[in-house]
Design a protein around this motif. Sequence first.
Motif, short mmCIF file in Angstrom:
data_model
loop_
_atom_site.label_atom_id
_atom_site.label_comp_id
_atom_site.label_asym_id
_atom_site.label_seq_id
_atom_site.Cartn_x
_atom_site.Cartn_y
_atom_site.Cartn_z
N ASP A 199 0.82 -1.22 0.00
CA ASP A 199 0.00 0.00 0.00
C ASP A 199 0.85 1.26 0.00
OD1 ASP A 199 -2.46 -1.58 0.52
OD2 ASP A 199 -1.59 -1.83 2.51
N THR A 200 1.80 1.35 -0.92
CA THR A 200 2.66 2.54 -0.89
C THR A 200 2.11 3.64 -1.80
OG1 THR A 200 3.98 1.60 -2.65
CG2 THR A 200 4.76 1.26 -0.39
N VAL A 201 2.56 4.86 -1.51
CA VAL A 201 2.27 6.02 -2.34
C VAL A 201 3.57 6.79 -2.48
CG1 VAL A 201 -0.13 6.23 -1.56
CG2 VAL A 201 1.68 7.44 -0.32
N ILE A 202 3.58 7.80 -3.33
CA ILE A 202 4.73 8.70 -3.32
C ILE A 202 4.50 9.69 -2.18
CG2 ILE A 202 5.93 10.52 -4.59
CD1 ILE A 202 5.34 8.86 -7.13
N CYS A 203 5.43 9.71 -1.24
CA CYS A 203 5.32 10.57 -0.06
C CYS A 203 6.15 11.84 -0.28
CB CYS A 203 5.87 9.85 1.17
SG CYS A 203 4.83 8.51 1.77
N HIS A 204 5.72 12.91 0.34
CA HIS A 204 6.54 14.12 0.34
C HIS A 204 7.86 13.83 1.05
CE1 HIS A 204 8.09 17.89 2.08
NE2 HIS A 204 7.58 18.49 1.02
N GLY A 205 7.77 13.11 2.16
CA GLY A 205 8.97 12.60 2.81
C GLY A 205 9.59 13.50 3.87
N ASP A 206 9.28 14.80 3.83
CA ASP A 206 9.90 15.72 4.78
C ASP A 206 8.86 16.73 5.24
OD1 ASP A 206 11.84 16.84 6.34
OD2 ASP A 206 12.99 17.75 4.71
N CYS A 207 7.73 16.16 5.66
CA CYS A 207 6.55 16.99 5.86
C CYS A 207 6.50 17.53 7.27
CB CYS A 207 5.33 16.12 5.59
SG CYS A 207 3.89 17.11 5.43
N LEU A 323 -9.76 -0.46 -1.76
CA LEU A 323 -8.35 -0.44 -2.16
C LEU A 323 -7.45 -0.13 -0.96
CD1 LEU A 323 -7.02 -0.81 -4.94
CD2 LEU A 323 -6.87 1.67 -5.11
N PHE A 324 -7.91 0.78 -0.10
CA PHE A 324 -7.13 1.13 1.10
C PHE A 324 -8.11 1.46 2.22
CE2 PHE A 324 -4.28 4.05 3.62
CZ PHE A 324 -3.34 3.09 3.96
N PRO A 325 -8.68 0.42 2.85
CA PRO A 325 -9.70 0.64 3.87
C PRO A 325 -9.13 1.34 5.11
CG PRO A 325 -9.46 -1.71 3.35
CD PRO A 325 -8.36 -0.99 2.66
N PHE A 326 -10.00 1.92 5.91
CA PHE A 326 -9.56 2.63 7.11
C PHE A 326 -8.79 1.71 8.06
CE2 PHE A 326 -10.28 4.45 11.41
CZ PHE A 326 -9.55 5.62 11.23
N GLU A 327 -9.25 0.46 8.16
CA GLU A 327 -8.57 -0.49 9.05
C GLU A 327 -7.12 -0.70 8.61
OE1 GLU A 327 -12.50 -0.31 9.25
OE2 GLU A 327 -11.52 -1.12 7.44
N ARG A 328 -6.89 -0.65 7.29
CA ARG A 328 -5.54 -0.82 6.77
C ARG A 328 -4.68 0.39 7.17
NH1 ARG A 328 -4.77 -2.93 1.48
NH2 ARG A 328 -6.67 -4.06 1.93
N HIS A 332 -1.33 0.31 9.35
CA HIS A 332 -0.08 0.96 8.92
C HIS A 332 0.45 1.90 10.00
CE1 HIS A 332 0.88 0.20 4.57
NE2 HIS A 332 -0.24 -0.48 4.70
N MET A 333 -0.45 2.63 10.65
CA MET A 333 0.00 3.53 11.72
C MET A 333 0.61 2.70 12.86
SD MET A 333 -0.31 6.72 10.85
CE MET A 333 -0.26 7.67 12.38
N LYS A 334 -0.05 1.58 13.19
CA LYS A 334 0.48 0.73 14.27
C LYS A 334 1.89 0.23 13.93
CE LYS A 334 -2.92 -0.63 17.44
NZ LYS A 334 -3.53 0.70 17.59
N LYS A 335 2.11 -0.11 12.65
CA LYS A 335 3.41 -0.66 12.27
C LYS A 335 4.46 0.40 11.96
CE LYS A 335 3.64 -4.32 9.41
NZ LYS A 335 3.26 -5.29 8.34
N TYR A 336 4.01 1.53 11.39
CA TYR A 336 4.99 2.45 10.80
C TYR A 336 5.00 3.87 11.38
CZ TYR A 336 4.96 -1.31 7.38
OH TYR A 336 5.02 -2.55 6.78
#
Length: 403
Positions: A199-207, A323-328, A332-336
């Motif tokens: 479930d990746t996206v292009i991130c700004h990375g330095d937000c 495609l990217f449910p809220f639970e997902r 992701h927040m829990k892991k990352y």
Amino acid sequence: MMFAELPKPFSVIAKVAPTTSLRRSLYNSSAHFQREKYVFDVVLPMFERFQQARGLRTAKSFAHYPSVIVSECCEGFEYILQRDLMAHGYRNFPRTEPLAYEDVLLVLTHLAQFHAISFAMQQQAPDAYAQIVSELQETIFVPPLHSSFVDFLQRKVDYAIETLQRNPAAGDGAVAERLCRFRDEYGQAMVDCVQNRDDTVICHGDCWISNILYRPMPAQRNGTDDGHNNNNNNNNNNNNNGFNNHQHSHNHHHHHHSQNAKELKFLDWQVARCATPAIDLSYFIFCCTDSELRERLPELLRKYHSALVRRMDELGTVNARELFPFERLQMHMKKYARFGFGMALMTLHSTCCVEKDLPNVSAALETTELVDIDELAKDMLYNPAYIKRMSGVCRDMVRFGYL
């Protein structure tokens, strides 16, 4: 008789890479300038064309970044010349203040609209998207991490533990214990977070707060512009033909701008990366808000997710919610989300300082190593604002189950 038109003053910002070899290697300058040039030359224009092709009118599309006039990435002479947004009324948020709820929501909504483009392209233009992403290798947390970098990171955890002692609260024992465990995992955790490929996206990375400019919105605008981006001059979109017919149908807006509505621009795309959305979210949340605001984090994440799905829908995504449910997102927040914690550990002591109290790192870098720079930072660690913010971040990471 005709007067030749006088030249208009034109204000630009020049970003120039450091020239001393120590600073260049420390900041990985050449890679980061190349990354930013690539983002402005390739990624953002492609995102813009995709949004147009999906019929998203200009006023709504994500084009919240400065326009670049010229950039050069010749080794040792890198520079990027961009339009000076300050001259157009944009300014920084005060860096030492935690952001207000409306502003946090505004930033998260913009991130949602930016991330939505990646999700939509993965479904609808997978080849073009894969092509972009192939150039976005990680530039900072690349294994094996240098031992001096690992030492640097571990010291940051020691400082954080110290803030708990200076600003004690019930339950800190368990928090400190968790921090001690994180101390050993820190470097590897950052590597793992940026290496995730689900479930990746292009991130700004330095937000974080210094990379976001805002300007207050004029009270009354005509109906065709909901104010998301009216300073679109020369953002490569003179090819609007064919899309203007979408404008008239959108004139009645269902969202009313509050009195202090703002337009945003995101600067500094040097560490744009392909990663989980949780990278941008956690970095922004843990580096730019305080504990009080994070009481409302569950609600903010829900609003981010709704904005994400809504924009994926507008971009023609099929089954956006599946495609990217809220639970997902929660998973992701829990892991990352520890990525944002890692960034807070590295940056909060300087964020909580007013500019003039910051140590002159550039001067020190001409002569010293990373370790001595730490000595310069020592005074900042006794700053009450840092102690309060950092101890709050540590407790919240544990309270939300992110650590």
